[in-house]
Write a protein that holds these residues in place. Sequence first.
Motif, PDB file in Angstrom:
ATOM      1  N   HIS A   3       0.811  -1.217   0.000  1.00  0.00           N
ATOM      2  CA  HIS A   3       0.000   0.000   0.000  1.00  0.00           C
ATOM      3  C   HIS A   3       0.849   1.274   0.000  1.00  0.00           C
ATOM      4  N   GLU A  33     -18.528  -2.884  -8.222  1.00  0.00           N
ATOM      5  CA  GLU A  33     -17.343  -3.013  -7.373  1.00  0.00           C
ATOM      6  C   GLU A  33     -17.185  -1.768  -6.501  1.00  0.00           C
ATOM      7  N   MET A  35     -15.357   1.004  -4.736  1.00  0.00           N
ATOM      8  CA  MET A  35     -14.091   1.706  -4.920  1.00  0.00           C
ATOM      9  C   MET A  35     -13.885   2.655  -3.750  1.00  0.00           C
ATOM     10  N   GLU A  80      -4.224   2.026  -2.375  1.00  0.00           N
ATOM     11  CA  GLU A  80      -4.549   0.671  -2.809  1.00  0.00           C
ATOM     12  C   GLU A  80      -5.444   0.782  -4.028  1.00  0.00           C
ATOM     13  N   LYS A  82      -7.362  -0.351  -7.501  1.00  0.00           N
ATOM     14  CA  LYS A  82      -7.962  -1.471  -8.223  1.00  0.00           C
ATOM     15  C   LYS A  82      -7.773  -1.206  -9.707  1.00  0.00           C
ATOM     16  N   TYR A  83      -8.038  -2.218 -10.517  1.00  0.00           N
ATOM     17  CA  TYR A  83      -7.815  -2.117 -11.953  1.00  0.00           C
ATOM     18  C   TYR A  83      -8.490  -0.872 -12.533  1.00  0.00           C
ATOM     19  N   GLN A  85      -8.818   2.063 -11.540  1.00  0.00           N
ATOM     20  CA  GLN A  85      -9.701   2.716 -10.571  1.00  0.00           C
ATOM     21  C   GLN A  85      -9.893   4.199 -10.842  1.00  0.00           C
TER      22      GLN A  85
END
Length: 135
Positions: A3, A33, A35, A80, A82-83, A85
């Motif tokens: 992170h 999802e 976020m 952190e 996400k794909y 994001q």
Amino acid sequence: KFHVKKIYQVKVEGIASEKQLERLKKGMLVEGEEMGGLEVTPLKSPTPDRIKAKRPVHPPKNGKRNEVSKHSWYTVALSEGKYRQIRRMFGAADLPVIKLKRVRMGPIGLRGLERGDWRELTKEEIAALDAVVGS
């Protein structure tokens, strides 16, 4: 896994309202999802609402000639990710991303590195990174 905070410069279509910025900061559900929130701050003054130009920089979406779309820049911090994001969240907030550039990873600045370039870390950078990730 560790992170490490990553800092990006993001150019988007449009100029974010306070409500849009608040959505990005709070986090949101995107394509089913969850976020997490982003740290978002304006980077520089946005362009005027619409500016007249001799030729459009991009083909106008509204069919009008001699206009250039408004855009704005933001600094975004993400620990952190996400794909995709940042792109997905800005898109969900009706602020399509035009350009996205990572400028820092934790204590390490990426200035001077072009896409695909790499360099050895200095001993000081390694020590700073170790301090951030706690190893």
